[in-house]
Write a protein that holds these residues in place. Structure first.
Motif, PDB file in Angstrom:
ATOM      1  N   GLU A  26       0.831  -1.191   0.000  1.00 32.77           N
ATOM      2  CA  GLU A  26       0.000   0.000   0.000  1.00 32.77           C
ATOM      3  C   GLU A  26       0.879   1.259   0.000  1.00 32.77           C
ATOM      4  O   GLU A  26       2.031   1.229   0.436  1.00 32.77           O
ATOM      5  CB  GLU A  26      -0.898  -0.001   1.235  1.00 32.77           C
ATOM      6  CG  GLU A  26      -1.968  -1.079   1.200  1.00 32.77           C
ATOM      7  CD  GLU A  26      -2.964  -0.937   2.327  1.00 32.77           C
ATOM      8  OE1 GLU A  26      -3.957  -1.697   2.326  1.00 32.77           O
ATOM      9  OE2 GLU A  26      -2.772  -0.093   3.200  1.00 32.77           O
ATOM     10  N   ARG A  27       0.299   2.331  -0.465  1.00 34.32           N
ATOM     11  CA  ARG A  27       0.992   3.611  -0.453  1.00 34.32           C
ATOM     12  C   ARG A  27       1.149   4.072   0.990  1.00 34.32           C
ATOM     13  O   ARG A  27       0.208   4.008   1.781  1.00 34.32           O
ATOM     14  CB  ARG A  27       0.202   4.639  -1.263  1.00 34.32           C
ATOM     15  CG  ARG A  27       0.951   5.880  -1.621  1.00 34.32           C
ATOM     16  CD  ARG A  27       0.217   6.685  -2.666  1.00 34.32           C
ATOM     17  NE  ARG A  27       0.070   5.949  -3.921  1.00 34.32           N
ATOM     18  CZ  ARG A  27      -0.369   6.501  -5.050  1.00 34.32           C
ATOM     19  NH1 ARG A  27      -0.715   7.785  -5.081  1.00 34.32           N
ATOM     20  NH2 ARG A  27      -0.492   5.766  -6.145  1.00 34.32           N
ATOM     21  N   GLU A  28       2.349   4.549   1.342  1.00 36.21           N
ATOM     22  CA  GLU A  28       2.615   4.955   2.713  1.00 36.21           C
ATOM     23  C   GLU A  28       3.232   6.346   2.773  1.00 36.21           C
ATOM     24  O   GLU A  28       3.941   6.777   1.866  1.00 36.21           O
ATOM     25  CB  GLU A  28       3.560   3.957   3.403  1.00 36.21           C
ATOM     26  CG  GLU A  28       4.944   3.876   2.813  1.00 36.21           C
ATOM     27  CD  GLU A  28       5.872   2.955   3.608  1.00 36.21           C
ATOM     28  OE1 GLU A  28       5.438   2.336   4.590  1.00 36.21           O
ATOM     29  OE2 GLU A  28       7.058   2.883   3.232  1.00 36.21           O
ATOM     30  N   PHE A  29       2.936   7.009   3.875  1.00 36.95           N
ATOM     31  CA  PHE A  29       3.466   8.344   4.111  1.00 36.95           C
ATOM     32  C   PHE A  29       4.964   8.274   4.382  1.00 36.95           C
ATOM     33  O   PHE A  29       5.446   7.388   5.098  1.00 36.95           O
ATOM     34  CB  PHE A  29       2.749   8.963   5.311  1.00 36.95           C
ATOM     35  CG  PHE A  29       3.265  10.297   5.742  1.00 36.95           C
ATOM     36  CD1 PHE A  29       4.125  10.394   6.827  1.00 36.95           C
ATOM     37  CD2 PHE A  29       2.885  11.451   5.085  1.00 36.95           C
ATOM     38  CE1 PHE A  29       4.595  11.625   7.248  1.00 36.95           C
ATOM     39  CE2 PHE A  29       3.352  12.687   5.495  1.00 36.95           C
ATOM     40  CZ  PHE A  29       4.219  12.772   6.579  1.00 36.95           C
ATOM     41  N   VAL A  30       5.694   9.246   3.831  1.00 39.85           N
ATOM     42  CA  VAL A  30       7.138   9.336   4.050  1.00 39.85           C
ATOM     43  C   VAL A  30       7.489  10.603   4.829  1.00 39.85           C
ATOM     44  O   VAL A  30       8.176  10.565   5.844  1.00 39.85           O
ATOM     45  CB  VAL A  30       7.895   9.321   2.713  1.00 39.85           C
ATOM     46  CG1 VAL A  30       9.393   9.555   2.930  1.00 39.85           C
ATOM     47  CG2 VAL A  30       7.647   8.016   1.971  1.00 39.85           C
ATOM     48  N   ALA A  31       7.016  11.739   4.325  1.00 39.14           N
ATOM     49  CA  ALA A  31       7.341  13.027   4.955  1.00 39.14           C
ATOM     50  C   ALA A  31       6.334  14.070   4.496  1.00 39.14           C
ATOM     51  O   ALA A  31       5.740  13.942   3.427  1.00 39.14           O
ATOM     52  CB  ALA A  31       8.753  13.479   4.593  1.00 39.14           C
ATOM     53  N   GLY A  32       6.181  15.119   5.312  1.00 38.05           N
ATOM     54  CA  GLY A  32       5.263  16.190   4.938  1.00 38.05           C
ATOM     55  C   GLY A  32       5.717  17.512   5.511  1.00 38.05           C
ATOM     56  O   GLY A  32       6.503  17.548   6.473  1.00 38.05           O
ATOM     57  N   ILE A  33       5.190  18.589   4.935  1.00 38.24           N
ATOM     58  CA  ILE A  33       5.563  19.924   5.391  1.00 38.24           C
ATOM     59  C   ILE A  33       4.406  20.877   5.109  1.00 38.24           C
ATOM     60  O   ILE A  33       3.677  20.718   4.125  1.00 38.24           O
ATOM     61  CB  ILE A  33       6.867  20.389   4.698  1.00 38.24           C
ATOM     62  CG1 ILE A  33       7.498  21.562   5.438  1.00 38.24           C
ATOM     63  CG2 ILE A  33       6.633  20.710   3.221  1.00 38.24           C
ATOM     64  CD1 ILE A  33       8.950  21.793   5.037  1.00 38.24           C
ATOM     65  N   ARG A  34       4.236  21.848   6.006  1.00 39.63           N
ATOM     66  CA  ARG A  34       3.193  22.868   5.832  1.00 39.63           C
ATOM     67  C   ARG A  34       3.816  24.156   5.347  1.00 39.63           C
ATOM     68  O   ARG A  34       4.878  24.558   5.834  1.00 39.63           O
ATOM     69  CB  ARG A  34       2.467  23.106   7.157  1.00 39.63           C
ATOM     70  CG  ARG A  34       1.599  21.962   7.619  1.00 39.63           C
ATOM     71  CD  ARG A  34       0.889  22.336   8.928  1.00 39.63           C
ATOM     72  NE  ARG A  34       0.210  23.613   8.777  1.00 39.63           N
ATOM     73  CZ  ARG A  34       0.303  24.624   9.639  1.00 39.63           C
ATOM     74  NH1 ARG A  34       1.069  24.509  10.714  1.00 39.63           N
ATOM     75  NH2 ARG A  34      -0.358  25.748   9.429  1.00 39.63           N
ATOM     76  N   ARG A  35       3.138  24.792   4.399  1.00 39.00           N
ATOM     77  CA  ARG A  35       3.526  26.138   3.952  1.00 39.00           C
ATOM     78  C   ARG A  35       5.018  26.231   3.660  1.00 39.00           C
ATOM     79  O   ARG A  35       5.653  27.232   3.992  1.00 39.00           O
ATOM     80  CB  ARG A  35       3.091  27.176   4.978  1.00 39.00           C
ATOM     81  CG  ARG A  35       1.587  27.217   5.169  1.00 39.00           C
ATOM     82  CD  ARG A  35       1.163  28.327   6.111  1.00 39.00           C
ATOM     83  NE  ARG A  35      -0.286  28.423   6.241  1.00 39.00           N
ATOM     84  CZ  ARG A  35      -1.063  29.092   5.416  1.00 39.00           C
ATOM     85  NH1 ARG A  35      -0.550  29.750   4.384  1.00 39.00           N
ATOM     86  NH2 ARG A  35      -2.366  29.126   5.608  1.00 39.00           N
TER      87      ARG A  35
END
Length: 125
Positions: free
Chosen positions: A44-53
């Motif tokens: 399944e597709r999985e989260f790696v990293a994220g960032i706001r603004r």
């Protein structure tokens, strides 16, 4: 609607580095939450990293913490994923995704409404 284009994938040996780019159009990355996800074959597709603004609240999956860095460049309207210390288990198609910022960073696939086409990362042992 935001259009996203990923680039920078390729074949690298274990321990090597790659930098993925997610170029956005239609909205500025400073108004978005941008996430990087990956999908290995048969998984399944999985989260790696994220960032706001572009610069706020960088957040990482435990599996990549300390090896990957997410950062945005407002001038280029692009979010990058610097990947160091790559392992064979990092092999996957990497996607960037975006949604309008509402004050929170989400790690779930369903929370994002714009997706890029993906870029293949292959790490050989």
């Amino acid at each position: 609607q935001v259009q996203l284009v990923e680039s920078g994938g390729g074949l690298v040996q274990a321990g090597g580095s790659l930098r993925l780019s997610c170029a956005a159009s239609g909205r500025t990355v400073s108004s978005l939450v941008v996430g990087w996800f990956r999908q290995a074959s048969g998984k399944e597709r999985e989260f790696v990293a994220g960032i706001r603004r572009s610069a706020e609240n960088p957040y990482y999956a435990d599996s990549v913490k300390g090896r990957f860095t997410i950062a945005g460049d407002n001038a280029k309207n692009t979010v990058y994923l610097q990947m160091n210390g790559l392992k064979p288990e990092d092999t996957a198609v990497y996607f960037c995704a975006a949604r309008r910022d509402r004050g929170y960073l989400f790690a779930e696939v369903g929370e994002y409404d714009s997706w890029g086409q993906g870029t293949q990362v292959t790490v050989s042992s």
